[in-house]
Design a protein around this motif. Structure first.
Motif, PDB file in Angstrom:
ATOM      1  N   LYS A  78      -7.038   3.652 -18.018  1.00 48.75           N
ATOM      2  CA  LYS A  78      -6.480   2.400 -17.522  1.00 48.75           C
ATOM      3  C   LYS A  78      -7.037   2.172 -16.131  1.00 48.75           C
ATOM      4  O   LYS A  78      -7.115   3.096 -15.334  1.00 48.75           O
ATOM      5  CB  LYS A  78      -4.959   2.489 -17.476  1.00 48.75           C
ATOM      6  CG  LYS A  78      -4.348   2.742 -18.834  1.00 48.75           C
ATOM      7  CD  LYS A  78      -2.932   3.210 -18.657  1.00 48.75           C
ATOM      8  CE  LYS A  78      -3.016   4.685 -18.823  1.00 48.75           C
ATOM      9  NZ  LYS A  78      -2.059   5.576 -18.704  1.00 48.75           N
ATOM     10  N   GLU A  79      -7.379   0.950 -15.824  1.00 46.00           N
ATOM     11  CA  GLU A  79      -7.934   0.657 -14.515  1.00 46.00           C
ATOM     12  C   GLU A  79      -6.842   0.552 -13.474  1.00 46.00           C
ATOM     13  O   GLU A  79      -5.761   0.033 -13.736  1.00 46.00           O
ATOM     14  CB  GLU A  79      -8.721  -0.648 -14.557  1.00 46.00           C
ATOM     15  CG  GLU A  79      -9.978  -0.518 -15.372  1.00 46.00           C
ATOM     16  CD  GLU A  79     -11.018  -1.516 -14.962  1.00 46.00           C
ATOM     17  OE1 GLU A  79     -11.099  -1.838 -13.781  1.00 46.00           O
ATOM     18  OE2 GLU A  79     -11.744  -1.956 -15.840  1.00 46.00           O
ATOM     19  N   ALA A  80      -7.117   1.053 -12.303  1.00 44.22           N
ATOM     20  CA  ALA A  80      -6.176   0.901 -11.205  1.00 44.22           C
ATOM     21  C   ALA A  80      -6.273  -0.531 -10.697  1.00 44.22           C
ATOM     22  O   ALA A  80      -7.330  -1.167 -10.776  1.00 44.22           O
ATOM     23  CB  ALA A  80      -6.513   1.881 -10.089  1.00 44.22           C
ATOM     24  N   SER A  81      -5.202  -1.043 -10.167  1.00 39.90           N
ATOM     25  CA  SER A  81      -5.203  -2.428  -9.717  1.00 39.90           C
ATOM     26  C   SER A  81      -5.886  -2.583  -8.363  1.00 39.90           C
ATOM     27  O   SER A  81      -6.377  -3.646  -8.039  1.00 39.90           O
ATOM     28  CB  SER A  81      -3.772  -2.957  -9.652  1.00 39.90           C
ATOM     29  OG  SER A  81      -3.012  -2.133  -8.800  1.00 39.90           O
ATOM     30  N   ALA A  82      -5.923  -1.518  -7.572  1.00 47.50           N
ATOM     31  CA  ALA A  82      -6.487  -1.624  -6.233  1.00 47.50           C
ATOM     32  C   ALA A  82      -7.928  -1.141  -6.207  1.00 47.50           C
ATOM     33  O   ALA A  82      -8.263  -0.143  -6.827  1.00 47.50           O
ATOM     34  CB  ALA A  82      -5.656  -0.794  -5.268  1.00 47.50           C
ATOM     35  N   PRO A  83      -8.817  -1.855  -5.505  1.00 48.48           N
ATOM     36  CA  PRO A  83     -10.195  -1.366  -5.359  1.00 48.48           C
ATOM     37  C   PRO A  83     -10.217  -0.145  -4.444  1.00 48.48           C
ATOM     38  O   PRO A  83      -9.251   0.139  -3.753  1.00 48.48           O
ATOM     39  CB  PRO A  83     -10.928  -2.555  -4.723  1.00 48.48           C
ATOM     40  CG  PRO A  83      -9.860  -3.316  -4.016  1.00 48.48           C
ATOM     41  CD  PRO A  83      -8.606  -3.127  -4.831  1.00 48.48           C
ATOM     42  N   ILE A  84     -11.343   0.547  -4.439  1.00 49.18           N
ATOM     43  CA  ILE A  84     -11.430   1.794  -3.686  1.00 49.18           C
ATOM     44  C   ILE A  84     -11.216   1.585  -2.198  1.00 49.18           C
ATOM     45  O   ILE A  84     -10.674   2.431  -1.516  1.00 49.18           O
ATOM     46  CB  ILE A  84     -12.768   2.512  -3.969  1.00 49.18           C
ATOM     47  CG1 ILE A  84     -12.683   3.960  -3.512  1.00 49.18           C
ATOM     48  CG2 ILE A  84     -13.910   1.827  -3.304  1.00 49.18           C
ATOM     49  CD1 ILE A  84     -13.744   4.828  -4.067  1.00 49.18           C
ATOM     50  N   SER A  85     -11.628   0.435  -1.672  1.00 45.54           N
ATOM     51  CA  SER A  85     -11.427   0.188  -0.247  1.00 45.54           C
ATOM     52  C   SER A  85      -9.940   0.122   0.087  1.00 45.54           C
ATOM     53  O   SER A  85      -9.518   0.540   1.153  1.00 45.54           O
ATOM     54  CB  SER A  85     -12.135  -1.099   0.179  1.00 45.54           C
ATOM     55  OG  SER A  85     -11.633  -2.178  -0.589  1.00 45.54           O
ATOM     56  N   ALA A  86      -9.122  -0.387  -0.844  1.00 43.40           N
ATOM     57  CA  ALA A  86      -7.681  -0.448  -0.615  1.00 43.40           C
ATOM     58  C   ALA A  86      -7.048   0.932  -0.754  1.00 43.40           C
ATOM     59  O   ALA A  86      -6.022   1.203  -0.154  1.00 43.40           O
ATOM     60  CB  ALA A  86      -7.034  -1.420  -1.592  1.00 43.40           C
ATOM     61  N   ILE A  87      -7.662   1.793  -1.544  1.00 46.93           N
ATOM     62  CA  ILE A  87      -7.140   3.144  -1.735  1.00 46.93           C
ATOM     63  C   ILE A  87      -7.454   3.983  -0.499  1.00 46.93           C
ATOM     64  O   ILE A  87      -6.789   4.945  -0.200  1.00 46.93           O
ATOM     65  CB  ILE A  87      -7.743   3.781  -3.015  1.00 46.93           C
ATOM     66  CG1 ILE A  87      -7.288   2.987  -4.229  1.00 46.93           C
ATOM     67  CG2 ILE A  87      -7.348   5.225  -3.156  1.00 46.93           C
ATOM     68  CD1 ILE A  87      -7.978   3.373  -5.498  1.00 46.93           C
ATOM     69  N   GLY A  88      -8.470   3.591   0.234  1.00 46.96           N
ATOM     70  CA  GLY A  88      -8.803   4.315   1.462  1.00 46.96           C
ATOM     71  C   GLY A  88      -9.890   5.329   1.243  1.00 46.96           C
ATOM     72  O   GLY A  88      -9.777   6.458   1.658  1.00 46.96           O
ATOM     73  N   GLY A  89     -10.969   4.959   0.591  1.00 47.03           N
ATOM     74  CA  GLY A  89     -12.038   5.901   0.346  1.00 47.03           C
ATOM     75  C   GLY A  89     -13.395   5.242   0.412  1.00 47.03           C
ATOM     76  O   GLY A  89     -13.525   4.063   0.713  1.00 47.03           O
ATOM     77  N   SER A  90     -14.420   6.021   0.118  1.00 47.17           N
ATOM     78  CA  SER A  90     -15.780   5.501   0.105  1.00 47.17           C
ATOM     79  C   SER A  90     -16.501   6.024  -1.126  1.00 47.17           C
ATOM     80  O   SER A  90     -16.076   6.987  -1.745  1.00 47.17           O
ATOM     81  CB  SER A  90     -16.513   5.924   1.380  1.00 47.17           C
ATOM     82  OG  SER A  90     -16.585   7.332   1.442  1.00 47.17           O
ATOM     83  N   PHE A  91     -17.608   5.349  -1.470  1.00 44.23           N
ATOM     84  CA  PHE A  91     -18.351   5.657  -2.684  1.00 44.23           C
ATOM     85  C   PHE A  91     -19.823   5.468  -2.345  1.00 44.23           C
ATOM     86  O   PHE A  91     -20.259   4.353  -2.099  1.00 44.23           O
ATOM     87  CB  PHE A  91     -17.923   4.667  -3.768  1.00 44.23           C
ATOM     88  CG  PHE A  91     -18.246   5.056  -5.172  1.00 44.23           C
ATOM     89  CD1 PHE A  91     -19.532   5.355  -5.566  1.00 44.23           C
ATOM     90  CD2 PHE A  91     -17.254   5.083  -6.122  1.00 44.23           C
ATOM     91  CE1 PHE A  91     -19.817   5.692  -6.866  1.00 44.23           C
ATOM     92  CE2 PHE A  91     -17.517   5.403  -7.421  1.00 44.23           C
ATOM     93  CZ  PHE A  91     -18.808   5.712  -7.802  1.00 44.23           C
ATOM     94  N   ILE A  92     -20.595   6.544  -2.307  1.00 46.16           N
ATOM     95  CA  ILE A  92     -21.997   6.469  -1.884  1.00 46.16           C
ATOM     96  C   ILE A  92     -22.882   7.182  -2.893  1.00 46.16           C
ATOM     97  O   ILE A  92     -22.592   8.293  -3.317  1.00 46.16           O
ATOM     98  CB  ILE A  92     -22.186   7.121  -0.494  1.00 46.16           C
ATOM     99  CG1 ILE A  92     -21.370   6.374   0.557  1.00 46.16           C
ATOM    100  CG2 ILE A  92     -23.651   7.172  -0.104  1.00 46.16           C
ATOM    101  CD1 ILE A  92     -21.349   7.058   1.901  1.00 46.16           C
ATOM    102  N   PHE A  93     -24.011   6.515  -3.269  1.00 43.15           N
ATOM    103  CA  PHE A  93     -25.073   7.149  -4.043  1.00 43.15           C
ATOM    104  C   PHE A  93     -26.120   7.622  -3.056  1.00 43.15           C
ATOM    105  O   PHE A  93     -26.415   6.937  -2.073  1.00 43.15           O
ATOM    106  CB  PHE A  93     -25.714   6.163  -5.017  1.00 43.15           C
ATOM    107  CG  PHE A  93     -24.808   5.723  -6.128  1.00 43.15           C
ATOM    108  CD1 PHE A  93     -24.337   6.620  -7.063  1.00 43.15           C
ATOM    109  CD2 PHE A  93     -24.433   4.394  -6.243  1.00 43.15           C
ATOM    110  CE1 PHE A  93     -23.508   6.220  -8.087  1.00 43.15           C
ATOM    111  CE2 PHE A  93     -23.609   3.973  -7.265  1.00 43.15           C
ATOM    112  CZ  PHE A  93     -23.142   4.887  -8.194  1.00 43.15           C
TER     113      PHE A  93
END
Length: 183
Positions: A78-93
């Protein structure tokens, strides 16, 4: 009383039995056998009694009764309603990792001809996090347990637009990000 009598007879004949004077044959196996026999005679009956009592007190199962085992099937995430920026994190390749498990660069596409690994760095709060790599065809290619970073080899990855999902232990997708793999 009988055990004590047997023990006394063995002790009185021990020097003769061990053959201190004449026999070159080793006697230690016989001594060990006597010790084992004495241990069995003196110590085994209480052990056997306690095992028998514990088996007798155990509830018996009916072999004709079917056992029902519950299994939990994998459910789609199930998808979370909040994007990662709202969760307080980062995502880098990245194309590599520096000291301290830090990315050496930030990329949106990677060439299989120039690099052999794709690194994914995430800084997301959650338990039992996984990085799930989804192929351009929509199939899960890799599911890696992680706390902050992971990598995949590019040698068997099909060129195209790939998606990486950050999934928590409950199966919720916390974030997703796409990257293009070039030939």
């Amino acid at each position: 009383m009988r055990k004590i009598l047997i023990f006394a007879i063995i002790l009185t004949n021990m020097p003769e039995f061990l053959g201190y004077a004449k026999s070159p044959e080793p006697k230690w196996p016989y001594v060990m056998l006597i010790i084992i026999v004495l241990a069995v005679l003196l110590g085994l009956p209480p052990i056997v009694t306690s095992i028998r009592d514990s088996l007798a007190s155990r509830p018996k199962e009916d072999p004709k009764q079917e056992k029902i085992v519950e299994t939990k099937l994998y459910e789609p995430t199930k998808e979370a309603s909040a994007p990662i920026s709202a969760i307080g994190g980062s995502f880098i390749f990245s194309t590599g990792m520096a000291a301290g498990n830090k990315p050496i660069d930030e990329i949106n596409e990677i060439s299989k001809g120039q690099h052999d690994k794709l690194y994914v760095f995430t800084n997301v709060d959650g338990d039992n996090l996984r990085h799930v790599f989804v192929s351009p065809a929509g199939e899960d290619s890799a599911d890696i347990k992680t706390s902050s970073w992971s990598y995949v080899g590019l040698y068997n990855k099909v060129p195209g637009k790939w998606e990486v999902r950050v999934v928590n232990g409950a199966g919720n997708i916390l974030s997703r990000k796409s990257i293009t793999i070039l030939p």
